[in-house]
Design a protein around this motif. Structure first.
Motif, mmCIF file in Angstrom:
data_model
loop_
_atom_site.group_PDB
_atom_site.id
_atom_site.type_symbol
_atom_site.label_atom_id
_atom_site.label_comp_id
_atom_site.label_asym_id
_atom_site.label_seq_id
_atom_site.Cartn_x
_atom_site.Cartn_y
_atom_site.Cartn_z
ATOM 1 N N PRO A 104 -4.277 7.152 9.832
ATOM 2 C CA PRO A 104 -4.950 7.389 8.437
ATOM 3 C C PRO A 104 -5.220 6.189 7.754
ATOM 4 O O PRO A 104 -4.641 5.261 7.995
ATOM 5 N N LYS A 105 -6.122 6.229 6.735
ATOM 6 C CA LYS A 105 -6.422 5.011 5.918
ATOM 7 C C LYS A 105 -5.388 4.997 4.806
ATOM 8 O O LYS A 105 -5.047 4.121 4.408
ATOM 9 N N SER A 106 -4.869 6.237 4.292
ATOM 10 C CA SER A 106 -4.110 6.310 3.462
ATOM 11 C C SER A 106 -2.975 7.626 3.431
ATOM 12 O O SER A 106 -3.587 8.330 4.335
ATOM 13 N N LEU A 140 -1.443 -1.496 3.765
ATOM 14 C CA LEU A 140 -2.006 -2.000 5.156
ATOM 15 C C LEU A 140 -3.807 -2.032 4.726
ATOM 16 O O LEU A 140 -4.419 -3.170 4.804
ATOM 17 N N THR A 141 -4.182 -1.109 4.357
ATOM 18 C CA THR A 141 -5.896 -0.850 4.043
ATOM 19 C C THR A 141 -6.013 -1.996 3.011
ATOM 20 O O THR A 141 -7.177 -2.382 3.336
ATOM 21 N N GLY A 163 -8.982 -6.643 1.341
ATOM 22 C CA GLY A 163 -8.790 -7.932 0.780
ATOM 23 C C GLY A 163 -9.177 -9.324 1.927
ATOM 24 O O GLY A 163 -9.656 -10.323 1.193
ATOM 25 N N ALA A 164 -8.951 -8.937 3.003
ATOM 26 C CA ALA A 164 -9.425 -9.849 4.196
ATOM 27 C C ALA A 164 -10.582 -9.834 4.413
ATOM 28 O O ALA A 164 -11.092 -10.663 5.545
ATOM 29 N N LYS A 176 8.907 -13.053 2.050
ATOM 30 C CA LYS A 176 8.020 -14.020 2.236
ATOM 31 C C LYS A 176 7.207 -13.929 3.456
ATOM 32 O O LYS A 176 5.966 -13.671 3.838
ATOM 33 N N GLU A 177 8.062 -13.623 4.602
ATOM 34 C CA GLU A 177 7.374 -13.374 5.977
ATOM 35 C C GLU A 177 6.907 -11.956 6.057
ATOM 36 O O GLU A 177 6.004 -11.802 6.789
ATOM 37 N N LEU A 178 6.929 -11.229 5.016
ATOM 38 C CA LEU A 178 6.550 -9.667 5.135
ATOM 39 C C LEU A 178 5.450 -9.545 4.028
ATOM 40 O O LEU A 178 5.050 -8.368 3.836
ATOM 41 N N GLU A 179 4.979 -10.750 3.613
ATOM 42 C CA GLU A 179 3.733 -10.453 2.748
ATOM 43 C C GLU A 179 2.336 -9.631 3.495
ATOM 44 O O GLU A 179 2.296 -10.038 4.589
ATOM 45 N N TRP A 180 1.769 -8.692 2.759
ATOM 46 C CA TRP A 180 0.855 -8.154 3.377
ATOM 47 C C TRP A 180 -0.340 -8.943 3.735
ATOM 48 O O TRP A 180 -1.236 -8.789 4.688
#
Length: 343
Positions: free
Chosen positions: A7-9, A19-20, A25-26, A324-328
């Motif tokens: 799912p998207k949400s 995640l979406t 944002g990317a 910090k290693e788990l930044e989205w």
């Protein structure tokens, strides 16, 4: 490049929304494959697009064995259609098997088959990668490790003092179990262990919606002194206040691959008790978790004692470095690289 996400949400877990949003944002164009609409929606996908599914078993599983077979056949046809049209199929494997799997042989057959149809597979740790390779006979080059992101700033404080709500003294030691209450999560073991270690100064909060089996069990628990049971879905606006009111989060799960609840506890910088597993080594430092051997009858009981001693030592683990290693934004870039073939 268009990504059709299923799912998207989600109303039950912010993971998909985070995640979406990070992928958008990317610079990714994310479309919604709504639950129950997979077969209808993928017809809109075009060559070069991506179909990214998270919980694959919804597409084929059923409690009725005949319907399981029928749904599986339809889903196989769907995967063949995607392959013929040169549409990438990507699966994030959150669990080796669904927790409610009834027909293990059919389940294993389908998951092995799906792994072959998928262009790429995403897992949240190296340990899960090794398990998938062994269990489903998947080559290493098809698997990509992308960690589960944190929940920093997702759940906001509303100002509710849950110690006051539950009549818990400010200087008491409080354990928390939070999340859906099902047999595989070990709540029976938790209650037994707590009753073995509790004092007048210790409390256990069990918060979450219980399934039918666990509701029946919890109704008949006799020794419930200093145990608070909030047996309902905990609204998002209460999560931060509830976690902030406790000292230790306990996750006595009988099955663990990646635990979103553990990452939630990490995000709130809470000491966590959980059975020893490879997931701990990849996401936490030793001073953030009290681990125990689940085969030891006294393992959880001893861990609960140790956790209070750790709390009294007032250590300050380096949560910032781990989080910090788990930044989205980092996770989104890694998944984008997987999509584009650079992972």
């Amino acid at each position: 490049m268009k990504v059709w996400m299923w799912p998207k949400s989600s109303e039950l877990n912010f993971y998909n929304d985070l995640l979406t949003n990070s992928l958008c944002g990317a610079g990714m164009d994310i479309k919604d494959l709504k639950h129950g609409k997979l077969m209808l929606k993928v017809g809109q996908a075009k060559p070069g697009d991506i179909v990214h599914i998270h919980w694959m078993h919804h597409a084929y599983q059923n409690r009725n064995p005949l319907l399981f077979i029928v749904k599986s056949f339809i889903f196989i046809i769907t995967m063949m259609y995607l392959k013929m049209r040169n549409i990438q199929l990507i699966w994030t494997i959150h669990n080796l098997y669904p927790h409610n799997a009834k027909y293990h042989r059919m389940e294993r057959y389908m998951r092995r088959l799906i792994c072959r149809f998928c262009n790429k597979l995403i897992v949240a740790s190296e340990s899960i990668k090794r398990k998938v390779m062994t269990e489903f006979d998947v080559p290493a080059k098809k698997l990509f490790v992308v960690k589960h992101g944190h929940y920093l700033g997702v759940y906001k404080r509303e100002g509710t003092d849950f110690r006051q709500v539950y009549n818990i003294p400010e200087d008491a030691d409080v354990y928390l179990f939070l999340g859906a209450i099902k047999a595989y999560k070990g709540v029976e073991d938790l209650i037994e262990a707590f009753n073995a270690v509790k004092s007048k100064q210790s409390y256990l909060i069990i918060a979450g919606k219980a399934d039918v089996e666990m509701t029946a069990y919890l109704k008949h628990v006799k020794d419930i002194d200093n145990i608070i049971m909030e047996l309902q879905f905990i609204p998002n606006e209460s999560i931060a206040d509830l976690i902030s009111a406790v000292d230790v989060m306990v996750m006595p799960y009988k099955e663990i691959t990646t635990s979103g609840s553990a990452i939630l506890g990490l995000s709130f910088k809470k000491l966590i008790i959980m059975p020893n597993n490879d997931f701990i080594d990849e996401y936490f430092t030793e001073d953030m978790v009290v681990r125990y051997d689940p085969s030891d009858d006294n393992g959880l009981t001893n861990a609960m004692k140790v956790a209070l001693n750790v709390k009294k030592e007032n250590k300050s683990p380096n949560y910032e470095k781990v989080l910090k290693e788990l930044e989205w934004s980092t996770i989104a870039q890694k998944i984008k690289n997987v999509y584009q073939g650079w992972g």
